[in-house]
Scaffold this active site. Structure first.
Site, PDB file in Angstrom:
ATOM      1  N   GLU A 167       0.632  -1.308   0.415  1.00  0.00           N
ATOM      2  CA  GLU A 167       0.240  -0.061   0.052  1.00  0.00           C
ATOM      3  C   GLU A 167       1.114   1.461  -0.005  1.00  0.00           C
ATOM      4  O   GLU A 167       1.186   1.678   1.004  1.00  0.00           O
ATOM      5  CB  GLU A 167      -0.524   0.202   1.142  1.00  0.00           C
ATOM      6  CG  GLU A 167      -1.891  -1.006   1.351  1.00  0.00           C
ATOM      7  CD  GLU A 167      -2.770  -1.354   2.417  1.00  0.00           C
ATOM      8  OE1 GLU A 167      -2.732  -0.332   2.978  1.00  0.00           O
ATOM      9  OE2 GLU A 167      -3.861  -1.499   2.743  1.00  0.00           O
ATOM     10  N   GLU A 286      -5.020  -8.242  -0.531  1.00  0.00           N
ATOM     11  CA  GLU A 286      -5.667  -8.693   1.052  1.00  0.00           C
ATOM     12  C   GLU A 286      -7.167  -7.777   0.720  1.00  0.00           C
ATOM     13  O   GLU A 286      -8.175  -7.473  -0.085  1.00  0.00           O
ATOM     14  CB  GLU A 286      -5.245  -7.050   1.625  1.00  0.00           C
ATOM     15  CG  GLU A 286      -3.767  -7.298   1.881  1.00  0.00           C
ATOM     16  CD  GLU A 286      -3.585  -6.168   2.821  1.00  0.00           C
ATOM     17  OE1 GLU A 286      -4.506  -4.986   3.431  1.00  0.00           O
ATOM     18  OE2 GLU A 286      -2.402  -5.376   3.357  1.00  0.00           O
TER      19      GLU A 286
HETATM   20  C1  BGC Z   1      -2.970  -3.064   6.708  1.00  0.00           C
HETATM   21  C2  BGC Z   1      -2.959  -3.835   8.509  1.00  0.00           C
HETATM   22  C3  BGC Z   1      -4.903  -3.187   8.182  1.00  0.00           C
HETATM   23  C4  BGC Z   1      -5.325  -3.723   7.084  1.00  0.00           C
HETATM   24  C5  BGC Z   1      -7.150  -3.090   7.187  1.00  0.00           C
HETATM   25  C6  BGC Z   1      -2.842  -3.728   5.666  1.00  0.00           C
HETATM   26  O1  BGC Z   1      -2.412  -3.103   4.498  1.00  0.00           O
HETATM   27  O2  BGC Z   1      -0.929  -3.021   7.032  1.00  0.00           O
HETATM   28  O3  BGC Z   1      -2.783  -2.727   9.514  1.00  0.00           O
HETATM   29  O4  BGC Z   1      -5.753  -3.762   9.285  1.00  0.00           O
HETATM   30  O5  BGC Z   1      -4.781  -3.225   6.230  1.00  0.00           O
HETATM   31  O6  BGC Z   1      -7.066  -2.013   6.881  1.00  0.00           O
END
Ligand code: BGC
Length: 347
Positions: A167, A286
């Site tokens: 990210e 993710e």
């Molecule tokens: C972050 C986390 C977060 C998740 C959802 C991830 O990329 O590293 O800290 O909980 O995204 O927001």
């Protein structure tokens, strides 16, 4: 006459030999470069081992990795694991930015435990906050960290994939990220000519930024990653770490209305159109809904998103294993079955 022939043979033969070596080397290299679409297909269904090695110190975000986690993940039917790592917190702040050997050992342990179970690994760099805040100051350190990581893993099998940065965001905007990702690729390719690399667009790997992502046309061994947390007021309700007042979103449900489904479909079609146009494989590295949302909504959303991804041959990794979004409940020593079933539907 004889002398001239001998002379020219003396020159031509070594030249031919050199030429042959170059061609042979190029051919082996090509042979060994895996097909990124196949590499992506093999990632299939995965999970993030989140809140562990991306903490400043393992445990500070609630999770210390245990041997049994890898076994559980394998036995549940997953194919891959994404391992988020905060390398920047375990390296010298000044040149030569040496990564602590003990930390390398710990990451190696996690990688080995994953590979030993025939699960594939996406190993990333996560939470390099100082880089996001001050790319000018930290780019050199970022590259030097990658130099070490790439060198360290250069002899690992194809089943280890490297992801440059989770990210990219804040002051590391899309243009700066394009440049830095390109520099990182040039560097990593010196030691890892055949390693499959994962790179995502700016603004937190947002699909809306895909069009601004510039990748070198001639490097095809790249998988493109996007993160998916829409609708954000559903997936991040009550999440203390987001900038907005997320408590006001508490109680937001996702019941799979036609409108809600269409929103997801539209987003995934956007990604798909970009992927087809650019001929790149897609990994949803993710996606997940935080535990403050109700479980039926989380399960429905998770199932819908995973299936939408699969229909388009995107492969994925759920965020995450056993913390706030967790599919595994460490207290009960049991799976959150509705979520696990949503990810890996029982046959
Ligand atoms: C972050 C986390 C977060 C998740 C959802 C991830 O990329 O590293 O800290 O909980 O995204 O927001």
């Amino acid at each position: 006459m004889l002398k001239t022939t001998k002379l020219s043979l003396n020159i031509v033969l070594p030249l031919l030999l050199v030429l042959w070596c170059i061609i042979a080397q190029a051919a082996t290299q090509q042979e060994k470069t895996p097909d990124p679409f196949e590499q992506n297909r093999l990632l299939a269904r995965g999970v993030n081992l989140g809140n562990a090695l991306e903490a400043r110190k393992e445990g500070q975000m609630g999770v210390v990795l245990e041997d049994k986690y890898f076994e559980l993940i394998k036995n549940a039917g997953f194919n891959s694991v994404r391992i988020p790592v905060r390398w920047s917190a375990h390296a010298l702040p000044e040149y030569p930015y040496t990564i602590e050997p003990a930390f390398f050992d710990r990451v190696d342990w996690a990688v080995k435990n994953t590979l030993d179970r025939n699960l594939r690994v996406v190993l990333n760099m996560h939470h390099y906050r100082e880089l996001e805040e001050n790319p000018e100051k930290h780019s050199k350190r970022f590259l030097e960290l990658w130099q070490q990581i790439a060198e360290h893993y250069k002899n690992y099998p194809d089943s280890l994939l490297l992801e440059f940065l989770n990210e990219p965001c804040r002051k590391l905007d899309a243009e700066k990220w394009n440049l830095l990702a390109k520099q990182t690729l040039n560097l990593v390719r010196q030691s890892n000519p055949n390693r499959t690399i994962v790179i995502g667009p700016g603004n937190w790997n947002n699909l809306a930024y895909l069009d601004r992502l510039q990748l070198p046309e001639d490097d095809r061994n790249i998988i493109v990653t996007c993160h998916y947390y829409s609708p954000f007021n559903f997936t991040h309700q009550g999440a203390s770490w987001v900038d907005a007042d997320s408590d006001q979103w508490l109680g937001t449900t996702w019941t799979g209305t036609e409108e809600q489904k269409q929103d997801v479909i539209k987003d995934f079609d956007t990604i798909d159109a970009w992927a087809k146009k650019n001929n790149r494989p897609i990994y949803i590295g993710e996606f997940g809904a935080y535990s403050k949302a109700d479980m039926p909504s989380r399960a429905l959303w998770t199932d819908f998103v995973a299936r939408q991804a699969e229909e388009r041959n995107f492969n994925w990794a759920y965020w995450e294993f056993c913390a706030g979004f967790g599919i595994y409940d460490r207290k009960k020593n049991d799976w959150n079955h509705p979520l696990l079933n949503a990810l890996i539907p029982p046959k």
